[in-house]
Enzyme design. Structure first.
Site: not given
Length: 353
Positions: A99, A174, A211
């Site tokens: 990331e 995300k 993540c």
């Protein structure tokens, strides 16, 4: 212990912006000189490099160590060099980077000046994407690319999927945004609005979470329901600044192993490694030790490859057709009862009748 990377956010931002300008200037000079470059039709690429085998997925997971005195150009160079190494030496046709690999994890603090690091998801204005599109096409490799995205006045923690012919298949933003000491992402990123999605690439159907998304089983299930042959999680996770003795790495791995086992789908996690020290002038403000432990699991959740400390590369062959057959055999998706899962769409589990 790794050597610490100590950085002042503004100094790093300046080195990043200088790199962006250098790359754009290089592009302008090439265009002014009328460089045609090498022919990049599929036939020309096959003639030069040979046709790639896309009948199986050869995934390379890249774990990069943040080292002392790195500048933006160093982060960029090591990423590009590692992609090339994965393809040419390991025969990878899918390469997964961590990331926000273009620099340190800048979300340790809230600094409005760092919004300057955000770029558009357009190769015409984003010189990194422009080069990675070309690289994917020339090396015939699928590249899921994590970056800080700016779209008008909105900012996202995003991923662009580049197929092995250089086509941008789309992007994922995300969905789950953390907010805690050292991980202050809500200051920088809006929650993603793309929804969970999969990308139909030349090597198979790929789902990507970023993540914090990896802690949510709903995300993994949603992508597998859409036909994902593999789940990828580019990551930046490490120590807790409020309690340096707390080590979440085992828990971090197990939650994703559970996604793999419950959905019968291989899972890949690419984490960064190294100590990143946030500095203001000569004064240390905070530090995080990113613990790495990147891994590849099979569809039963067993870890088949795990990274060593430092920079490392993991490579594994995955045969999507065999995984699909095993999943169908177990009947886990056949026996689902979606009509009973309404509580998952609520915050408290209560379903109005």
């Amino acid at each position: 212990m790794p050597s610490a990377f100590s950085y002042d956010p503004v100094a790093y931002m300046q080195s990043f912006l200088e790199l962006v300008e250098d790359l754009k200037k290089e592009d302008e000079e090439n265009e002014a000189e009328g460089e045609e470059g090498e022919e990049t039709t599929p036939a020309a690429i096959y003639k030069k490099n040979g046709a790639r085998d896309f009948s199986k997925m050869v995934v390379a997971v890249v774990q990069l160590e943040t080292k002392a005195n790195m500048k933006a150009a160093d982060f960029w160079k090591v990423a590009v060099d590692t992609i090339e190494q994965a393809v040419k030496q390991q025969k990878a046709n899918l390469v997964v980077l961590q990331e926000l690999f273009l620099g340190p994890y800048f979300c340790q603090s809230q600094d409005p000046r760092l919004f300057s690091l955000a770029l558009e998801a357009d190769p015409a204005t984003n010189p990194f994407l422009k080069r990675l599109v070309k690289m994917a096409k020339e090396l015939q490799v699928v590249l899921p690319i994590s970056f800080f995205e700016r779209k008008n006045n909105a900012f996202y923690n995003s991923m662009v999927m580049i197929d092995a012919d250089g086509t941008i298949l789309g992007k994922y933003r995300k969905s789950h945004i953390p907010d805690g000491t050292g991980y202050q992402e809500k200051f920088y990123f809006s929650p993603g609005d793309t929804g969970f999605k999969v990308f139909h690439t030349k090597v198979g159907t790929i789902g990507v979470g970023i993540c914090w998304d990896q802690w949510f089983p709903e995300a993994a299930r949603a992508m597998t329901l859409q036909g994902a042959d593999i789940l990828l999680y580019p990551t930046a996770i490490g120590s807790e600044p409020t309690d340096s003795s707390y080590d979440s790495s085992d828990h971090w791995q197990r939650v994703m192993q559970g996604h793999a086992a419950a959905n019968m789908v291989p899972v890949v996690a690419a984490n960064r490694y190294g100590t990143e020290v946030l500095r203001e002038g000569n004064k240390e403000r905070q530090r995080i030790l990113f613990y790495g432990r990147s891994f590849i699991s099979d569809e039963t959740g067993a870890i088949v490859q795990e990274a060593q400390d430092g920079s490392d590369m993991l490579v594994a062959e995955i045969h999507p057709s065999e995984v699909r057959e095993a999943r169908a055999y177990w009947g886990l998706f056949r026996d689902r009862r979606p009509e009973l899962y309404g509580g998952l769409r609520t915050r408290d589990g209560e379903v109005s009748m």
